[in-house]
Design an enzyme around this catalytic site. Structure first.
Site, short mmCIF file in Angstrom:
data_model
loop_
_atom_site.label_atom_id
_atom_site.label_comp_id
_atom_site.label_asym_id
_atom_site.label_seq_id
_atom_site.Cartn_x
_atom_site.Cartn_y
_atom_site.Cartn_z
N ASP A 61 84.67 59.53 97.09
CA ASP A 61 83.99 58.79 96.01
C ASP A 61 85.03 58.32 95.01
O ASP A 61 85.96 59.07 94.70
CB ASP A 61 82.95 59.70 95.34
N THR A 85 64.19 54.53 94.88
CA THR A 85 64.13 55.99 94.82
C THR A 85 64.59 56.44 93.44
O THR A 85 65.45 55.80 92.82
CB THR A 85 65.05 56.59 95.91
N GLY A 91 77.37 60.41 93.75
CA GLY A 91 76.32 59.60 93.15
C GLY A 91 74.97 60.30 93.19
O GLY A 91 74.85 61.47 93.59
N PHE A 92 73.97 59.57 92.80
CA PHE A 92 72.60 60.10 92.73
C PHE A 92 72.13 60.59 94.11
O PHE A 92 71.94 61.79 94.34
CB PHE A 92 71.69 59.00 92.16
N TYR A 129 75.32 42.12 96.28
CA TYR A 129 74.74 43.37 96.78
C TYR A 129 73.94 43.13 98.05
O TYR A 129 74.26 43.67 99.11
CB TYR A 129 73.85 43.98 95.69
N1 LIG Z 1 68.58 54.78 94.74
C1 LIG Z 1 67.95 53.76 95.30
O1 LIG Z 1 66.81 53.46 94.94
C2 LIG Z 1 68.58 52.98 96.44
C3 LIG Z 1 67.81 51.98 97.03
C4 LIG Z 1 68.37 51.27 98.09
C5 LIG Z 1 69.64 51.58 98.56
N2 LIG Z 1 70.37 52.55 97.95
C6 LIG Z 1 71.71 52.81 98.47
O2 LIG Z 1 71.98 54.18 98.50
C7 LIG Z 1 73.36 54.42 98.21
C8 LIG Z 1 73.50 55.38 97.04
O3 LIG Z 1 72.90 54.78 95.89
P1 LIG Z 1 72.62 55.64 94.56
O4 LIG Z 1 71.29 55.24 94.07
O5 LIG Z 1 72.90 57.06 94.80
O6 LIG Z 1 73.69 54.98 93.57
P2 LIG Z 1 74.88 55.70 92.75
O7 LIG Z 1 75.53 54.60 91.98
O8 LIG Z 1 74.37 56.88 92.00
O9 LIG Z 1 75.82 56.23 93.90
C9 LIG Z 1 76.78 55.43 94.54
C10 LIG Z 1 78.04 56.25 94.70
O10 LIG Z 1 79.01 55.47 95.41
C11 LIG Z 1 80.26 55.57 94.72
N3 LIG Z 1 81.01 54.35 95.01
C12 LIG Z 1 80.67 53.07 94.72
N4 LIG Z 1 81.61 52.23 95.18
C13 LIG Z 1 82.56 52.99 95.77
C14 LIG Z 1 83.78 52.70 96.42
N5 LIG Z 1 84.25 51.45 96.55
N6 LIG Z 1 84.51 53.74 96.91
C15 LIG Z 1 84.07 55.00 96.79
N7 LIG Z 1 82.92 55.34 96.17
C16 LIG Z 1 82.18 54.34 95.67
C17 LIG Z 1 79.87 55.70 93.26
O11 LIG Z 1 80.90 56.25 92.45
C18 LIG Z 1 78.66 56.62 93.35
O12 LIG Z 1 79.04 57.97 93.36
C19 LIG Z 1 73.99 53.05 97.95
O13 LIG Z 1 74.58 52.58 99.14
C20 LIG Z 1 72.79 52.19 97.60
O14 LIG Z 1 73.02 50.84 97.90
C21 LIG Z 1 69.87 53.25 96.89
#
Ligand SMILES: NC(=O)c1ccc[n+]([C@@H]2O[C@H](COP(=O)([O-])OP(=O)(O)OC[C@H]3O[C@@H](n4cnc5c(N)ncnc54)[C@H](O)[C@@H]3O)[C@@H](O)[C@H]2O)c1
Length: 317
Positions: free
Chosen positions: A32, A175, A11-12, A145
């Site tokens: 993932d 972020t 992911g990101f 969520y």
């Molecule tokens: N980016 C932000 O602003 C932000 C803010 C608060 C919290 N977060 C947390 O950070 C983490 C990453 O978020 P992100 O922004 O990179 O989002 P994203 O969607 O880019 O990344 C999430 C990753 O988790 C994988 N994933 C989801 N469900 C899954 C499962 N059941 N099994 C295996 N893989 C799974 C997805 O394929 C993806 O690669 C998350 O836990 C999110 O809640 C992000």
């Protein structure tokens, strides 16, 4: 070589985290399901340097010989998915967190749990400190969520109490940066995609709701400092990581219109239910414990993000 398991590593945020771990000579395994993440986010890494396993964290983790640290980053995080993937999200943060903690328990590994500022809901305290208990609508559209993230935190506390494990919880505030999907549905990708494509920027409500946007490299530096801090300081702790520069969504739209060369304008649509009015971290704890604070301004961060979005949008055109 120390072995790090990164859930959600395609992911990101996960993919940027993987980059820093490889730089620091970790052996890294990504788990993932490639739901919201993309293998392309890791395509720049020589395959022999990284083990990527397609695995859904709702299932027990694969067997490993040894694990030193588990970063549990897996979870869809876009509000667009809160309805369409509600059950998946709720179980990823509950069953998935249990499976991450069980893996860490088996290997006596450190665990870092990715929580979120969403645990503060529509906050009545401002800015939000780690002590604030939040104001979440447990039956609202964001509940799959935010409530499951709250459960993940509670489960982490329970595992630490029961098994004495070294578990650290990071509350991540908004972020942005390269490797967010242009169609991710969060506000920065929305605005950048719209501005680059010459479409009008959609502001929900009157745009007076505030957010604080952290550039990805600042965020990952904060997470790594927390993860690497001595156990006597950080084990069992929760820490806010985010940028304290609070702006309204309308101001963000205006900054995007300034930094992207575009004829787009701003249009308003109705505010979704339970959209938080205010969001800004109190990062005193991170400053003190980790000597960390963000360095990259919103316009600098957007400038660094635009080329990625331009490339993605030209590829999909
Ligand atoms: N980016 C932000 O602003 C932000 C803010 C608060 C919290 N977060 C947390 O950070 C983490 C990453 O978020 P992100 O922004 O990179 O989002 P994203 O969607 O880019 O990344 C999430 C990753 O988790 C994988 N994933 C989801 N469900 C899954 C499962 N059941 N099994 C295996 N893989 C799974 C997805 O394929 C993806 O690669 C998350 O836990 C999110 O809640 C992000």
């Amino acid at each position: 070589m120390a072995h790090a398991v990164v859930t959600g590593g395609s992911g990101f945020l996960g993919s940027h985290l993987v980059d820093t771990l490889l730089d620091d000579k970790y052996r890294v395994t990504v788990l993932d399901n490639h739901g919201s993440g993309r293998p392309a986010n890791l395509a720049h890494i020589e395959p022999s340097r990284l083990n990527v396993r397609k695995h859904d964290v709702r299932e027990p983790f694969p067997e490993f010989d040894d694990v030193d640290v588990v970063y549990h980053m897996a979870s869809r995080a876009s509000p667009d998915d809160f309805d369409s993937h509600a059950v998946e999200i709720a179980l990823t943060n509950s069953e998935g967190t249990k499976n991450a903690l069980e893996c860490a328990r088996e290997h006596d590994a450190r665990t870092v749990i990715a929580s979120t500022s969403e645990v503060y809901g529509n906050p009545e305290a401002h800015p939000q400190t780690e002590e604030y208990n939040g104001n979440v609508n447990i039956r609202g559209p964001r509940a799959p969520y935010d409530e499951s993230k709250r459960f993940a935190e509670a489960l982490a506390v329970a595992y630490r109490q029961r098994y004495g494990m070294d578990i650290r919880t990071v509350r991540i505030f908004n972020t942005y940066g390269p490797r967010m999907r242009p169609d991710d549905g969060r506000v920065v990708p929305n605005f950048l995609s719209q501005a680059i494509s010459g479409d009008d920027l959609t502001v929900y409500g009157d745009g007076s709701q505030t957010r604080s946007f952290c550039f990805v490299s600042d965020l990952i530096e904060g997470i790594r400092r927390f993860a690497d801090a001595p156990a006597e300081d950080a084990a069992g702790e929760v820490v806010n990581i985010g940028n304290t520069h609070e702006i309204t969504i309308r101001e963000l739209a205006d900054i995007v219109l300034e930094v992207v060369d575009t004829d787009s304008e701003v249009v308003q649509k109705p505010l979704p239910q339970d959209d938080p009015e205010l969001r800004c971290p109190d990062i005193s704890k991170a400053r003190e414990m980790l000597d960390w604070e963000p360095e990259i301004s919103i316009s600098d961060g957007l400038e660094r993000t635009i080329p990625y979005f331009e490339k993605q949008l030209s590829l999909s055109a």
